[in-house]
Design a protein around this motif. Sequence first.
Motif, short mmCIF file in Angstrom:
data_model
loop_
_atom_site.label_atom_id
_atom_site.label_comp_id
_atom_site.label_asym_id
_atom_site.label_seq_id
_atom_site.Cartn_x
_atom_site.Cartn_y
_atom_site.Cartn_z
N ALA A 154 80.89 -19.80 -31.83
CA ALA A 154 81.52 -19.66 -30.51
C ALA A 154 81.59 -20.98 -29.77
O ALA A 154 81.87 -21.01 -28.58
CB ALA A 154 80.74 -18.63 -29.68
N GLY A 155 81.34 -22.08 -30.43
CA GLY A 155 81.38 -23.37 -29.76
C GLY A 155 80.16 -23.65 -28.92
O GLY A 155 80.17 -24.54 -28.08
N ILE A 156 79.10 -22.88 -29.11
CA ILE A 156 77.88 -23.06 -28.33
C ILE A 156 76.88 -23.82 -29.20
O ILE A 156 76.03 -23.25 -29.87
CB ILE A 156 77.30 -21.70 -27.89
N ASP A 157 77.02 -25.11 -29.23
CA ASP A 157 76.22 -25.94 -30.13
C ASP A 157 74.76 -25.99 -29.68
O ASP A 157 74.45 -26.40 -28.56
CB ASP A 157 76.78 -27.37 -30.19
N ASN A 158 73.89 -25.58 -30.58
CA ASN A 158 72.44 -25.74 -30.38
C ASN A 158 71.94 -25.10 -29.09
O ASN A 158 70.96 -25.56 -28.51
CB ASN A 158 72.06 -27.23 -30.38
N ALA A 159 72.61 -24.04 -28.62
CA ALA A 159 72.18 -23.42 -27.36
C ALA A 159 70.77 -22.86 -27.46
O ALA A 159 69.97 -23.02 -26.53
CB ALA A 159 73.16 -22.30 -26.98
N TYR A 160 70.45 -22.24 -28.58
CA TYR A 160 69.12 -21.65 -28.72
C TYR A 160 68.06 -22.73 -28.79
O TYR A 160 67.00 -22.62 -28.16
CB TYR A 160 69.07 -20.78 -29.98
N VAL A 161 68.33 -23.80 -29.53
CA VAL A 161 67.38 -24.91 -29.61
C VAL A 161 67.20 -25.55 -28.24
O VAL A 161 66.08 -25.90 -27.84
CB VAL A 161 67.86 -25.95 -30.65
N ASN A 162 68.30 -25.69 -27.51
CA ASN A 162 68.21 -26.26 -26.17
C ASN A 162 67.34 -25.40 -25.25
O ASN A 162 66.52 -25.92 -24.48
CB ASN A 162 69.60 -26.39 -25.55
N SER A 163 67.51 -24.09 -25.35
CA SER A 163 66.71 -23.18 -24.51
C SER A 163 65.23 -23.27 -24.86
O SER A 163 64.38 -23.30 -23.96
CB SER A 163 67.20 -21.74 -24.67
N MET A 184 63.49 -19.33 -20.12
CA MET A 184 64.35 -18.71 -21.12
C MET A 184 65.38 -17.78 -20.48
O MET A 184 66.51 -17.66 -20.96
CB MET A 184 63.51 -17.92 -22.12
N THR A 185 65.01 -17.10 -19.39
CA THR A 185 65.88 -16.07 -18.83
C THR A 185 66.73 -16.54 -17.65
O THR A 185 67.70 -15.87 -17.29
CB THR A 185 65.03 -14.87 -18.35
N THR A 186 66.40 -17.67 -17.03
CA THR A 186 67.10 -18.08 -15.81
C THR A 186 68.54 -18.49 -16.09
O THR A 186 68.89 -18.97 -17.17
CB THR A 186 66.36 -19.25 -15.13
N ILE A 187 69.38 -18.29 -15.07
CA ILE A 187 70.77 -18.70 -15.20
C ILE A 187 71.32 -19.22 -13.87
O ILE A 187 72.24 -20.05 -13.85
CB ILE A 187 71.65 -17.52 -15.69
N SER A 188 70.77 -18.77 -12.74
CA SER A 188 71.38 -19.04 -11.44
C SER A 188 71.46 -20.52 -11.10
O SER A 188 72.49 -20.98 -10.59
CB SER A 188 70.61 -18.30 -10.33
N ALA A 189 70.40 -21.29 -11.38
CA ALA A 189 70.43 -22.72 -11.04
C ALA A 189 71.09 -23.54 -12.15
O ALA A 189 71.89 -24.44 -11.88
CB ALA A 189 69.02 -23.23 -10.78
N VAL A 190 70.76 -23.22 -13.40
CA VAL A 190 71.21 -24.05 -14.53
C VAL A 190 72.68 -23.87 -14.84
O VAL A 190 73.26 -24.69 -15.56
CB VAL A 190 70.36 -23.76 -15.79
N GLY A 249 79.58 -7.96 -28.10
CA GLY A 249 78.51 -7.87 -29.10
C GLY A 249 77.73 -9.16 -29.21
O GLY A 249 76.50 -9.15 -29.29
N ALA A 250 78.44 -10.28 -29.21
CA ALA A 250 77.76 -11.58 -29.30
C ALA A 250 76.96 -11.85 -28.02
O ALA A 250 75.87 -12.43 -28.08
CB ALA A 250 78.78 -12.69 -29.53
N ALA A 251 77.49 -11.45 -26.86
CA ALA A 251 76.75 -11.62 -25.61
C ALA A 251 75.46 -10.80 -25.64
O ALA A 251 74.40 -11.27 -25.22
CB ALA A 251 77.62 -11.20 -24.43
N ALA A 252 75.55 -9.56 -26.13
CA ALA A 252 74.36 -8.73 -26.26
C ALA A 252 73.37 -9.33 -27.25
O ALA A 252 72.14 -9.24 -27.07
CB ALA A 252 74.75 -7.32 -26.69
N ALA A 253 73.89 -9.97 -28.30
CA ALA A 253 73.01 -10.60 -29.29
C ALA A 253 72.24 -11.75 -28.68
O ALA A 253 71.03 -11.92 -28.93
CB ALA A 253 73.85 -11.10 -30.47
N MET A 254 72.90 -12.57 -27.85
CA MET A 254 72.21 -13.68 -27.22
C MET A 254 71.17 -13.19 -26.21
O MET A 254 70.08 -13.76 -26.09
CB MET A 254 73.21 -14.60 -26.54
N ALA A 255 71.51 -12.13 -25.47
CA ALA A 255 70.54 -11.56 -24.53
C ALA A 255 69.34 -10.99 -25.28
O ALA A 255 68.19 -11.16 -24.87
CB ALA A 255 71.20 -10.48 -23.69
N SER A 256 69.60 -10.32 -26.40
CA SER A 256 68.50 -9.77 -27.20
C SER A 256 67.65 -10.87 -27.81
O SER A 256 66.42 -10.74 -27.92
CB SER A 256 69.08 -8.88 -28.32
N LEU A 257 68.30 -11.97 -28.19
CA LEU A 257 67.55 -13.10 -28.75
C LEU A 257 66.57 -13.66 -27.73
O LEU A 257 65.44 -14.04 -28.07
CB LEU A 257 68.53 -14.18 -29.20
#
Length: 570
Positions: A352-361, A502-508, A533-541
């Motif tokens: 999805a063009g989200i490079d290394n998002a999980y590693v970054n988090s 891991m869960t914050t979004i409002s500031a970042v 489905g992919a959004a739910a997968a990232m939330a579940s991750l």
Amino acid sequence: MAGVGAFVPSAVSRAVVWHESLIARGGVVLLTLALGLFLALPLGTILVRSVQDRAGEFVGLDNFSTYLASPGFASSLANTAAFAGLTTLLTVPLAFLFAYAMQRACTPWRGLWRSIALIPILAPSLLPALSFLYLFGNQGWLNFMLAWFGLDSIYGLPGMVLAMSFASLPHAVMIMMAALALSDARLYEAADALGTSGPRKFFTITLPGAKYGLISAALVVFTMAVSEFGVPKVIGGNVNVLAIDIYKQVVGQQNFAIGAVVAVLLLVPALVAFVIDRTIEGKQKALLSARSVPYAPRPQRLRDALLLAYVLLLSLAMLLVMGMAVFGSFVQFWPYDLSFTLRHYIYGLTEAGIDNAYVNSLSMAAWTALIGTAVTFAGAYWLEKTKGARALRPIAQFQALLPMAVPGMVLGIGYILFFNAPGNPLGFLYGTLAILVLSTIVHFYSSSHLTAVTALKSLDSEFEAVSASLKVPFYKTFWRVTVPVCLPAVLDISRYFFVNAMTTISAVVFLYGPQTTLVSVSILQLDEAGALGAAAAMASLIVFTSAAVTAVFFGLEWWLIRRTQRWRGR
């Protein structure tokens, strides 16, 4: 020679005392400067930018007049008030009844129910919004139930209130459980002796004793809803709120002046709620005195059965909401093909063009936990256990509590305006992982600071006095006595920082760059692209990671406490 011999130790002693005093003062100065640089100045920049035009020229209150006169302001304000008000009216009674079942009834398996009630803390606020789309969306499993309540769609205010109630319920439950934990049994014994009925005892003893907790829980839930961005973005449909207006002005139109105006308006209710909460806390009286008898509930079959049924129903609803997003992340195509797949996780992480998002988090959360814990505990120690720099201490203490009243989106806007300003020598931080770490530490600093202060207040100041009389450097006392004794609190702070990072979004959501995208931000991007489905997968991750790290922290805490806290046992 005797005179010289007597003089040297005295001189050395004075030098040591002076050196330690200088370090203590320096610590308070550093803390004040750090909070000023990464909190006060960004907030001040918002105020300055709100009275300037796009070119940076002073225009007074023209920006406020422009926004307040815009057609969308009235609806955004009304929607925000309705969203926050309805969420508070739904969440606080649910939390109170749950906490009452835990603290004032003989409900079995209370530890299990408490754990289930706190599960939403491990998830981003976007997860319940996604779950309600799976449950009540156009192709939802329980879509037919909407007609029972006279609703045509889950999109809009109904879905926002339900999702936000799920996300804020654990916070209200914790406050209400603390409020109902202590009570004087003599009041209930006197009421029984007078033949007082159960309902009257509830309204004349229980409810008044918990009124401060009720008000505090209501303020917390209301403030969370007012400043919430993710839930309205995912399930709000065409319902605009102030938090969405900030996002549209800053990200969509690059209109930072009006964005600063909305940020100031969003800051007002949070500050008012904070002041009210502090005032109420100052007026609260102890529920237990030295002569009090702690209240222990007596079994009552009907009451306990009804409360158990309620707790079971609420727990099943919470597990359903949490599990629905997880289930949706593992099916091929909801609701037509429910076969198992991992393609949503693969797509979300790689395609999805989200490079290394999980590693970054993971990196951001780890650094936030490490640096945030060290800074918070050291700052609390400097303020509570050292002397000197009296003029700066009130300023530092105020700044330490201020983040509690600052919504994440307001903090994010402040960081954009401050660190992106021309000529700012710290401008190189913008778009890096470092600014994400700094903003997250500041965002969640207050709760961690209060946890550290509470732990440090439990230590007698004689430890430092005895150490000083024995010529033991303060840093040795800190490392050998203070840290080991406060180790449980230190681990709690570290776990708190990691999970929230891991869960914050409002500031970042305003601060990430092309190479520092986070998993929580990717959920928004995937939802906007229609990849539910992919959004739910990232939330579940995020949930899986937070749960695993929490389990590791509990194991580490158990092992370290067994090795370093044996003195607590008999």
